[in-house]
Design a protein around this motif. Structure first.
Motif: not given
Length: 468
Positions: A266, A371, A374
């Motif tokens: 992140e 996610l 993705r």
């Protein structure tokens, strides 16, 4: 000229301080006039608010405490990165599952000890990245591994969402529908606040259905809500939130330390996104960003707050406003601290009922899971390659079923085992394939391979939505 009093503080005025020329952006070391900067800072608080307060509510942590450490952590991040990386540090969803598991066995103090240990490991990784560079992260965590770890965290939380939904299915359903509809009904900032809007709608439905419990609220404030305005003078408006000291148990390490892999992805992804948006080279401060989030997480764990991470929600505000000024984040951090000290705010947040949390959790955990998918799609992961197929598929089953292993005092659950499995399966099978000459296309390390919160297509869509 940027006259900084200390790192991360001090900005030059952009143009006349009021307007942004077409095609231009307000860079991190610039700012608009303070009136507009205050407004954008408030937008950042609103953008992060829904997701940040949901984590402590779901895990049972005090919301005000998390909000306080979130604001302090944001300011700490800006100082450590010398004001080069605009970011808000909000609650990380990656901590929800390990906190829930630790709370059951060791209480809140034990969970905080795990958060603090995770932050310490992230600081250590940040130091290594600062001196050795970030390429080894891409080699260790190629997209197939990163995507699997992100996806398995969301899918592992599915039973927790169902547990809350069962208590108030109608309220949960309304919350889910409100979040989904808000995401497509509104453009720009409102569309990106679908989580917060859904929670507000669900809360009012819960109020109507008598599911909101005000028993733990300040009696004077409760009387105000009942229509007794004279009680306003008796309300305690300001006060410190609840602090809790961490406790250290070796058993929590297996639950928490794998979370650091998600925090690394992140943070590195956020730095890459900001670099893309501002057309600047931020690789030299990647290590600082990791260290800063690690320190902020350690600070939160030392006093009763949730672990932190860089927030993609706030990237939307920057993309739509074209203001990347860290001055706005100083304002946002200060606002968050102020809100944390306003006692009624924390008390009201704490009344959000389980039905609303279950609905919000259903949407959020599903989004976390997708996610991960993705990440695979964006990076064109080839699933005709049996190595990729195994590195993605096996960890997901481990997490969904919540495999559990116990080694003395250390207990490893689905997220930890799944994360370790993703790394081992990919790297061990890749090594065997190379040795045996059966390599069918092992991915090479790619400096751009880590997932970013947004890519160039996302930025263009944000600009187009806000231009309409």
């Amino acid at each position: 000229m940027n006259n900084q009093i200390f790192p991360g503080f001090g900005w030059s005025l952009h143009g006349d301080g009021k307007t942004i020329r077409p095609g231009a952006v307000v860079t991190p070391d610039e700012r608009l006039n303070w009136f507009q900067t205050l407004g954008i800072g408030a937008q950042h608080v609103v953008a992060m608010f829904g997701a940040t307060f949901l984590v402590p509510l779901i895990t049972g942590f005090p919301p005000s405490t998390t909000l306080l450490f979130s604001g302090i952590g944001t300011i700490l991040f800006l100082i450590i990165t010398a004001g080069r990386v605009p970011s808000y540090l909000g609650s990380s969803f990656a901590f929800i599952a390990p906190v829930a598991a630790a709370m059951g066995s060791y209480g809140m103090g034990g969970a905080l000890g795990g958060i603090l240990a995770t932050g310490a490991l992230l600081v250590l990784i940040g130091v290594v990245v600062h001196f050795a560079g970030a390429r080894w992260i891409q080699v260790l965590m190629p997209p197939v591994v990163t995507g699997a770890i992100v996806a398995l965290i969301g899918l592992n939380l599915a039973p927790a969402a169902w547990g809350n939904v069962q208590g108030a299915p109608i309220t949960a359903t309304v919350t889910i529908v409100s979040m989904l509809v808000a995401g497509v009904l509104f453009r720009g900032l409102l569309g990106r606040l679908s989580i917060l809007l859904g929670v507000v709608v669900g809360y009012f439905v819960a109020l109507f259905r008598g599911e909101v419990d005000f028993s733990n609220m300040d009696p004077a404030l409760h009387r105000v809500f009942d229509g007794d305005l004279s009680a306003l003078l008796q309300v305690k408006w300001f006060g410190w939130p609840q602090f809790t000291a961490p406790e250290f148990h070796i058993g929590v390490l297996g639950l928490f330390l794998p979370v650091v892999l998600v925090l690394v992805a992140e943070n590195v992804g956020h730095v890459k996104s900001v670099a893309l948006m501002t057309n600047s080279d931020l690789d030299p401060v990647t290590g600082r960003a990791l260290m800063a989030d690690g320190l902020a997480t350690m600070l939160a764990g030392s006093g009763g707050g949730s672990g932190t991470t860089t927030y993609a929600e706030n990237i939307g505000v920057m993309a739509s406003s074209r203001v990347y000024s860290t001055a706005a984040y100083w304002v946002a951090g200060a606002f968050a601290i102020l809100l944390a000290l306003i006692s009624p705010v924390g008390q009201l947040i704490a009344t959000v009922p389980n039905g609303v949390l279950g609905g919000a959790g259903t949407v959020l955990y599903g989004m976390i899971g997708i996610l991960g998918v993705r990440i695979w799609v964006q990076n064109k992961v080839d699933f005709s390659n049996p190595i990729n197929l195994a590195a993605a598929g096996v960890p997901l089953i481990i997490a969904i079923a919540n495999f559990t292993m116990i080694f003395g005092e250390i207990e490893l659950e689905g997220i930890a085992i799944g994360s370790i499995a993703a790394l081992l399966i990919y790297h061990v099978l890749s090594a065997i394939a190379r040795w045996r000459g059966t390599d069918v296309g092992v991915e090479e390390g790619d400096d751009a391979a880590l997932a970013t919160p947004v890519n160039r297509d996302d930025l263009e869509k944000m600009h187009n939505d806000d231009a309409r």
